[in-house]
Design an enzyme around this catalytic site. Sequence first.
Site, PDB file in Angstrom:
ATOM      1  N   ALA A 280      29.770 -11.014  -3.383  1.00  0.00           N
ATOM      2  CA  ALA A 280      29.656 -10.150  -2.208  1.00  0.00           C
ATOM      3  C   ALA A 280      28.298  -9.467  -2.212  1.00  0.00           C
ATOM      4  O   ALA A 280      27.775  -9.101  -3.264  1.00  0.00           O
ATOM      5  CB  ALA A 280      30.770  -9.102  -2.191  1.00  0.00           C
ATOM      6  N   ALA A 281      27.726  -9.325  -1.012  1.00  0.00           N
ATOM      7  CA  ALA A 281      26.428  -8.660  -0.862  1.00  0.00           C
ATOM      8  C   ALA A 281      26.527  -7.648   0.266  1.00  0.00           C
ATOM      9  O   ALA A 281      27.606  -7.439   0.847  1.00  0.00           O
ATOM     10  CB  ALA A 281      25.340  -9.687  -0.581  1.00  0.00           C
ATOM     11  N   SER A 282      25.410  -7.024   0.621  1.00  0.00           N
ATOM     12  CA  SER A 282      25.431  -5.956   1.624  1.00  0.00           C
ATOM     13  C   SER A 282      25.776  -6.467   3.016  1.00  0.00           C
ATOM     14  O   SER A 282      26.388  -5.761   3.815  1.00  0.00           O
ATOM     15  CB  SER A 282      24.078  -5.249   1.660  1.00  0.00           C
ATOM     16  OG  SER A 282      23.044  -6.177   1.880  1.00  0.00           O
ATOM     17  N   LEU A 283      25.387  -7.698   3.340  1.00  0.00           N
ATOM     18  CA  LEU A 283      25.593  -8.222   4.691  1.00  0.00           C
ATOM     19  C   LEU A 283      26.708  -9.256   4.800  1.00  0.00           C
ATOM     20  O   LEU A 283      27.122  -9.587   5.905  1.00  0.00           O
ATOM     21  CB  LEU A 283      24.288  -8.840   5.221  1.00  0.00           C
ATOM     22  CG  LEU A 283      23.055  -7.938   5.225  1.00  0.00           C
ATOM     23  CD1 LEU A 283      21.884  -8.653   5.881  1.00  0.00           C
ATOM     24  CD2 LEU A 283      23.337  -6.622   5.936  1.00  0.00           C
ATOM     25  N   GLY A 284      27.186  -9.780   3.691  1.00  0.00           N
ATOM     26  CA  GLY A 284      28.226 -10.798   3.759  1.00  0.00           C
ATOM     27  C   GLY A 284      28.745 -11.149   2.384  1.00  0.00           C
ATOM     28  O   GLY A 284      28.398 -10.505   1.383  1.00  0.00           O
ATOM     29  N   GLN A 285      29.577 -12.185   2.327  1.00  0.00           N
ATOM     30  CA  GLN A 285      30.087 -12.643   1.046  1.00  0.00           C
ATOM     31  C   GLN A 285      30.295 -14.153   1.083  1.00  0.00           C
ATOM     32  O   GLN A 285      30.311 -14.769   2.148  1.00  0.00           O
ATOM     33  CB  GLN A 285      31.383 -11.923   0.664  1.00  0.00           C
ATOM     34  CG  GLN A 285      32.564 -12.167   1.554  1.00  0.00           C
ATOM     35  CD  GLN A 285      33.747 -11.271   1.177  1.00  0.00           C
ATOM     36  OE1 GLN A 285      33.588 -10.104   0.815  1.00  0.00           O
ATOM     37  NE2 GLN A 285      34.949 -11.802   1.300  1.00  0.00           N
ATOM     38  N   VAL A 286      30.450 -14.753  -0.107  1.00  0.00           N
ATOM     39  CA  VAL A 286      30.510 -16.206  -0.246  1.00  0.00           C
ATOM     40  C   VAL A 286      31.881 -16.625  -0.764  1.00  0.00           C
ATOM     41  O   VAL A 286      32.416 -16.010  -1.695  1.00  0.00           O
ATOM     42  CB  VAL A 286      29.400 -16.706  -1.192  1.00  0.00           C
ATOM     43  CG1 VAL A 286      29.500 -18.221  -1.400  1.00  0.00           C
ATOM     44  CG2 VAL A 286      28.024 -16.337  -0.649  1.00  0.00           C
TER      45      VAL A 286
ATOM     46  N   ASP B 102      13.212 -11.702  -1.055  1.00  0.00           N
ATOM     47  CA  ASP B 102      14.235 -11.004  -1.832  1.00  0.00           C
ATOM     48  C   ASP B 102      14.626 -11.791  -3.091  1.00  0.00           C
ATOM     49  O   ASP B 102      15.793 -12.134  -3.275  1.00  0.00           O
ATOM     50  CB  ASP B 102      15.462 -10.798  -0.940  1.00  0.00           C
ATOM     51  CG  ASP B 102      16.359  -9.678  -1.428  1.00  0.00           C
ATOM     52  OD1 ASP B 102      15.902  -8.877  -2.254  1.00  0.00           O
ATOM     53  OD2 ASP B 102      17.517  -9.600  -0.986  1.00  0.00           O
TER      54      ASP B 102
ATOM     55  N   LYS C   8      29.201 -18.891   3.473  1.00  0.00           N
ATOM     56  CA  LYS C   8      28.741 -17.504   3.543  1.00  0.00           C
ATOM     57  C   LYS C   8      29.196 -16.909   4.866  1.00  0.00           C
ATOM     58  O   LYS C   8      28.890 -17.455   5.935  1.00  0.00           O
ATOM     59  CB  LYS C   8      27.212 -17.461   3.425  1.00  0.00           C
ATOM     60  CG  LYS C   8      26.621 -16.058   3.364  1.00  0.00           C
ATOM     61  CD  LYS C   8      25.113 -16.150   3.150  1.00  0.00           C
ATOM     62  CE  LYS C   8      24.451 -14.800   3.228  1.00  0.00           C
ATOM     63  NZ  LYS C   8      22.983 -14.910   3.084  1.00  0.00           N
TER      64      LYS C   8
END
Length: 568
Positions: free
Chosen positions: A135-141, A291, A154
Site C-alpha cells: 500500500a502507498a499514499s495514492l493506491g495499493q497493489v 521517486d 495497482k
Amino acid sequence: MKSSSMELGWLKRGTGGSISRTIEVWTFAIRFLFKYLKVEKLKKGEKEIYSKAKKEIAIILRDKLLELGPTFIKLGQLLSTRIDILPREYIDALELLQDKVPGFSGELAVSIIEEEFGKPISQIYDSFNTTPLAAASLGQVHLATLNGKTLAIKIQRQGLKNLFDMDLKNIKVLAVILDKLDPKTDGASRDWVSIYEESAKLLYKEIDYKLEALNSIRFKENFANNPWVKVPDVYLNLTSPRVVTMEYVPGIKINDIAKIEAAGIDRKLLAKRSAESYLTQLCRHGFFHCDPHPGNIACDNVEGGRLIYYDFGMMDELKLNVREGLVNLIFSVYENEPREACNALEQIDVLKKGVDRVSIEKVARVFLNEFNQGVESGKWTNQLTPEEQKEIRRKRRVQLGADLFSVGNDVPFKFPPTFTFVFRAFTSLDGIGKGLDSKYDLPRLAQPFLKELIDLRDGSAFLSLLKSYGKKLGWRPIDINNAITSPRQIANVNSVITKMEQGDLKLRVRVIESERAFQRMEIVQNNMALAIAASGFINMGLILSTIGSPQGQMSLAAKALFGLGGLF
C-alpha cells in the site's frame, strides 16, 4: 489510528465541503507555526535541547500529515528529500511516511476495478487476491492471474481528485507565504510558488494510471539494451485512469541487505549500477524517475544483480538545454574548470545571469581543487579522519570567509522546480548506495561513467576529443579570435586607463567589512523595534487587565495582548 478509520476519514474529506477542509488545514498550519516559533526560540541555547525539540515537533508534523491524507503525505514525502530546505530532524521524521501508509479493503479494490471496466472481476481476471501486496499514499497493489500468468494490479484510492483540488489551493497560499518569509540567508533563492506548481502538475499526472503505463513503456524502451535494468510489462487493454495491470516481477527490496546477501548479489556492484542507471536517465535520456526510494526499486540475482523499477507515475523530463548544461557541468567539475562550471550553472538556471561572479568563481575554484585532489589521490573527504576534515573546514573558512559572506548576501543561486525532484532522487539514491556499500560515493562512481557520456557533449566522441586538444594547444576559434583582436583589446584597455586618469570613469568598490557593520546595525534596529512592540502590547494588556475586569479575572483582549507580546 487504525487503517480502516484513517481511510474512511480520507474519503470523508474528499467528498466533504471545501470550507471545512480549509478550516482544518489552516487550523493545523497556524497551530504548527506557533509551535515552530516556540522551538526556534531555543536556537541560541544548548544544541541538544534544540535538536530534541525539533525532533518532537517533526514527529507531530509527520503524524498530522498522515491524518490529513494523501495530498499532505505526498507533500511530506517531497519535503523529506529537500535537505536544502529542512533540518535533518524533520527529514528523518518525514522519511517514515514512505512506510506508514494504511491500505484499504480488498472488497473496495474489487468494486473499483469492476466500476472502471464495467464488468464483474471474474470476467477480467482468472483469479484475484483481495489481500493487498503493498500500500502507498495514492493506491495499493493486489495479485491476480490471467492465462496462467501472475499479474500485479495497482488500484487507486477513492476521492483523490477531489482531495487534490481542495488541498492544493491551500498549499498554494502556503507557498506564497513561504516566498515572503524565506530569508534566503544561504545565498539560494527558492521560488516556493514554482516548486508548488511543478509538484501539483506531477501529482495530477500521478493519478492518471494510463499515463503511468505509457511512462513505463517509454522507460523500458530507454533501457532496452541494458540487461541489468528490468521494467515490468504493462497490459494497456487492462489499464484505465484508476487501474493499471502489469507483469508481476518479484524482487528483493533494495535496502534489505540480509536478503541481498543471502541471494549472493554483489552489493557494491548493485550500488554502482543504481548510480549509473540514474545518471543515464538524467544525462542521456532526460526522462527520469522522480521517486526512486526503496519501495520503488528492487533487485534480483539475474545478471549478477539486476535492478527492478516500479511505479512510473511520478516522472519528469529535462529540457534539451538543461540536459546539455548538466553534462557540461559534470565535465567541468572533473576537468577542474570553475569558470566553465559557472557557465553550466547559468545554462541550467541554477546561477542567476548578470550576478557578480568573482566571489562565486573563487568559491568554485576552491571546492573543485579539493574535489580533484580527492580524484587524484583516491582519498575522498568522507575517508579522512575527523581531525583532517576539521582542518580542511578551518582553512576553507579562512580562505573564503569574505567570499561566502558576499555570496550569502547577493543570493546568486536559485533552484529550478524540476531540480526539486532531481535532488530528491539523488538523496534517495545516496541513502540506498550507502546502505549497500559503506564506501559508496556518487562522484567517484560517476568518473568512469563519463567516458560513456562523452558523445553527449558535442554530438560525437571524436568531436569532443578534437575540441579538447584544440583547447590545450590554443587552436580553438575563440583563441584565434583573441590573437587577431588583441591590438584592439589593448587599445580599449588604454582608453579605460585614460578615462580613469581624467576622472571620467567611476569604480564601484565593495567593502565587505562595511556591509557586515550595516547588517549588524539592521539586526539591532529590528530587535529594538520588536522590543518596543512587545512592551507596547504587554503594557496595553496590563491596562486592560486592571480596568473594567472583575477581580481575579482577565479579559480575553488582555490575554490576546499578552500573547502577542510573548511572540516578540
